[in-house]
Design an enzyme around this catalytic site. Structure first.
Site, PDB file in Angstrom:
ATOM      1  NE  ARG A  35      63.134  65.481  28.062  1.00  0.00           N
ATOM      2  CZ  ARG A  35      63.769  64.642  28.853  1.00  0.00           C
ATOM      3  NH1 ARG A  35      63.103  63.929  29.734  1.00  0.00           N
ATOM      4  NH2 ARG A  35      65.072  64.503  28.781  1.00  0.00           N
ATOM      5  CE  LYS A 224      81.214  59.646  39.857  1.00  0.00           C
ATOM      6  NZ  LYS A 224      80.449  58.429  40.025  1.00  0.00           N
ATOM      7  N   GLY A 380      71.896  67.528  29.503  1.00  0.00           N
ATOM      8  CA  GLY A 380      72.236  67.418  30.915  1.00  0.00           C
ATOM      9  C   GLY A 380      72.347  68.745  31.642  1.00  0.00           C
ATOM     10  CB  SER A 382      75.762  72.331  29.746  1.00  0.00           C
ATOM     11  OG  SER A 382      75.726  71.063  29.204  1.00  0.00           O
ATOM     12  N   GLY A 403      71.513  61.648  27.827  1.00  0.00           N
ATOM     13  CA  GLY A 403      72.250  60.456  27.395  1.00  0.00           C
ATOM     14  C   GLY A 403      72.353  60.368  25.881  1.00  0.00           C
TER      15      GLY A 403
END
Ligand code: PEP
Length: 670
Positions: A35, A224, A380, A382, A403
């Protein structure tokens, strides 16, 4: 289009920049610098332009929440917990400052503004040498940063705004957060733009929802269904195939009546899964579920992998990965794609024995990239997977936000991005029942040539009979194909009507709905228009919704009331997630085809009013972004004046769109 640092003069300016330096830390040491590295190009660019100072702000974990969790864990494990030590090792920004200095080397000195927080740093910042980078302490030490109360948010935002003449947001990973340093600050700094990381993320992720190169294949995995419903629904609008893998696939298999053994399942989501399967069938999108599996008796890295040759899983096993038949199917489906988006692994890739499915997907996506397919790995797990298989550099784009990328793929407007958007004009031509197919094609070809270098967004809507040939003439150009109407039902016994599915077949991108000629001559009421709007949006079309008053209504002073009712009724049940596909066309009926144009001031007043109606429905950032076209005798002579008005974002043109000589100058105004 978002505005970036490239579009403004940075020389001598003080920059306040939000970055996402929320890096994993252990005992004060940065564990992964992805990052930080991602923000460096923007920082270097700003410095190279001669900025006075660059003040960076970021969060780094959430000290209060994370410390509480760590304390509880220590207590459970019977260990002592030293809060200061914990905070120093995990949440203080100082170690990141040293790290950043190493990365920037001689380009600029980097100084830390101090552990005492983000307030009262103006004097410190202003005393630095020109070209200095200043790092503020973790913004989340202040409870105002994440407060739900606008007053708190504004308090911190105003203090941060003091440190810059220009706000640059490059923190894509936090762009979905409506926080003081990510969004509220933009209200208090004169100019707000995006950095290069933000630009790249938006440029790859947004078109997947708004206008992807088709066929689009989406691979959605993860544990989910409940966390992926919105993204599945959003992608269904444009995808020709949805590959559903990972834990959530078992809920879908159960919904299809398959046996899933001891696999992960969300029984309360079976109905949702059934609805998604039905919606996919209607939209003509293929749903790809596992055809075979690699199972195990327990969820454990050391569990013995057992091949299950069919979609049904025996009672004593749980699905952990996909099998070879499924992988062959994946290869077949992905081979057809021009765009691939991937969010979520298809198996328990963290356990080596069950990582093959996810690794194969990563390899297939990498191979597709090499063939020119646009491939986007959306955040996320992947991302962790492509990193594990060392294939990240082989993708067109790997998102830095979990997100944030998911919310963009859901079609949402993100608070950390909206204020960076430049004004986008949208000029559309409504060809009504004019021209034969041949004439329409000739006009389309002339427009392709003359608008080739046009900078606005364009659309032409020929008659139904000319859609196919005009679509062919427009292929590869910057002009979208629009339809002038659609049936209110998806399909069935509706003689003379044309359905959204048939329009999709023809490559139509947008549908004009509620045109006054449909309201007045064909007696379409608000309820019917609402039905059509929802249906068109559900199938991924853009909608140009026309509203406007008659002369009689205007003379009776009812113009605003009419526009309000028409807007509200047409949009009943339309959610914020669909707004990126919505354009409103204000078309005073008395001005259509009559040669009478509303004055720019009169038109602006109604546009502003319509925007206030939208604001009440969807909130201010969303309302600001909705394009409101003016329609009613727009001509080359009046186009620029109309579109100079604050709330007029384009034009819907009838008569003047029937000739390239009159439409092109309108389309290229400014
Ligand atoms: C229209 O029909 O949408 C329209 C605006 O027509 P004109 O430009 O001819 O007034």
């Amino acid at each position: 289009m978002i505005k970036t640092v490239k579009s403004i003069d940075l020389k001598g300016k003080r920059i306040i920049m939000r970055v996402d330096f929320n890096v994993p830390m252990k005992d004060g040491v940065v564990q992964d610098d992805t990052r930080i590295a991602a923000a460096i190009p923007t920082i270097k660019y700003i410095l190279a332009q001669g900025a006075q100072t660059v003040t960076l702000m970021s969060h780094l974990g959430d000290p209060a929440k994370d410390a509480e969790k760590a304390r509880a864990k220590a207590e459970k494990d019977g260990k002592t917990f030293d809060l200061n030590n914990y905070i120093r090792g995990k949440h203080r920004m100082e170690p990141v400052v040293a790290y950043l200095q190493k990365k920037l080397g001689k380009i600029a000195p980097v100084v830390f503004a101090g552990e005492d927080g983000c307030y009262n740093k103006k004097a410190f910042i202003d005393s630095q040498k020109p070209g200095t980078v200043i790092m503020l302490e973790n913004t989340r030490f202040h409870k105002e940063e994440t407060s739900k109360d606008a007053k708190d948010l504004d308090k911190l935002a105003k203090a941060l705004a003091e440190y810059g003449d220009i706000f640059v947001n490059d923190a894509f990973g936090s762009a979905h957060r409506d926080h003081a340093s990510t969004a509220s600050i933009a209200k208090f700094v004169p100019v707000s733009v995006a950095g290069f990381l933000m630009e790249k993320e938006v440029n790859y992720l947004e078109p997947i929802v708004t206008n992807p190169a088709k066929p689009l294949v989406a691979i959605i995995g993860g544990a989910k269904v409940s966390s992926k419903i919105a993204v599945l629904e959003s992608l269904l609008k444009n995808a020709s195939a949805l590959v559903i893998g990972g834990g959530m696939a078992y809920t879908f298999l159960k919904a299809q009546g398959k046996k899933i053994g001891k696999s992960l399942v969300e029984d309360d989501q079976i109905d949702t899964a059934k609805k998604i399967l039905e919606a996919a069938e209607k939209a003509g999108a293929e749903i790809v579920l596992p055809l075979d599996h690699i199972g195990a008796e327990k969820f454990d890295a050391a569990a013995k992998p057992v091949a299950v040759a069919s979609a049904n899983i025996p009672d004593k096993l749980m699905g952990m990965d996909v099998g070879p038949k499924t992988l062959a199917k994946y290869a077949q489906v992905l081979a057809k794609a021009k765009t691939i988006v991937w969010n979520g692994p298809v198996g328990v890739f963290e356990f080596d024995a069950f990582s093959k499915g996810t690794e194969e997907i990563a390899k297939l996506v990498a191979a597709a990239t090499a063939k020119g397919v646009i491939t986007v790995v959306g955040g996320g797990d992947s991302v962790a997977a492509v990193n594990k298989f060392k294939l990240a550099s082989k993708m067109s784009h790997v998102s830095t936000g979990g997100g944030a990328s998911l919310e963009l793929l859901e079609g949402r407007l993100l608070p950390g991005i909206e204020f960076t958007r430049g004004r986008e004009y949208f000029i559309a031509g409504n060809w009504k029942m004019h021209m034969t197919g041949g004439e329409a094609v000739a006009l389309a070809k002339a427009l392709v040539k003359s608008l080739k270098n046009g900078t606005h967004k364009y659309l032409v809507a020929p008659s139904f009979t000319a859609l196919q040939p005009v679509g062919e003439a427009l292929a590869g150009s910057n002009i979208l194909l629009g339809a002038q109407n659609c049936a209110a039902e998806e399909q069935g016994a509706h003689t003379g009507e044309v359905s959204v599915l048939q329009l999709k077949d023809l490559g139509v991108s947008a549908i004009i709905l509620g045109h006054s000629e449909r309201r007045q001559i064909y007696k379409e009421n608000d309820a019917r228009i609402n039905q059509k709007v929802k249906l068109a949006l559900k199938h991924g079309f853009e909608v140009i919704l026309c509203v406007g008053e008659t002369l009689e209504e205007r003379e009776k002073g009812k113009a605003e009331a009419v526009c309000k009712t028409q807007t509200e009724k047409a949009l009943a049940g339309v959610t914020a997630g669909d707004l990126s596909k919505l354009t409103i066309a204000y078309e005073p009926v008395w001005a259509i085809g009559t040669g009478k144009t509303a004055t720019p001031d009169d038109a602006q007043a109604v546009h502003k009013f319509i925007r206030s109606v939208l604001e009440k429905l969807y909130g201010s950032p969303a309302a600001k972004r909705i394009v409101i076209q003016y329609g009613g005798s727009v001509k080359p002579e009046n186009a620029a004046q109309l579109m100079a008005m604050e709330d007029i974002d384009g034009a819907l043109v009838g008569g003047a769109s029937l000739k390239a000589e009159s439409f092109a100058p309108i389309a290229k105004f400014g």
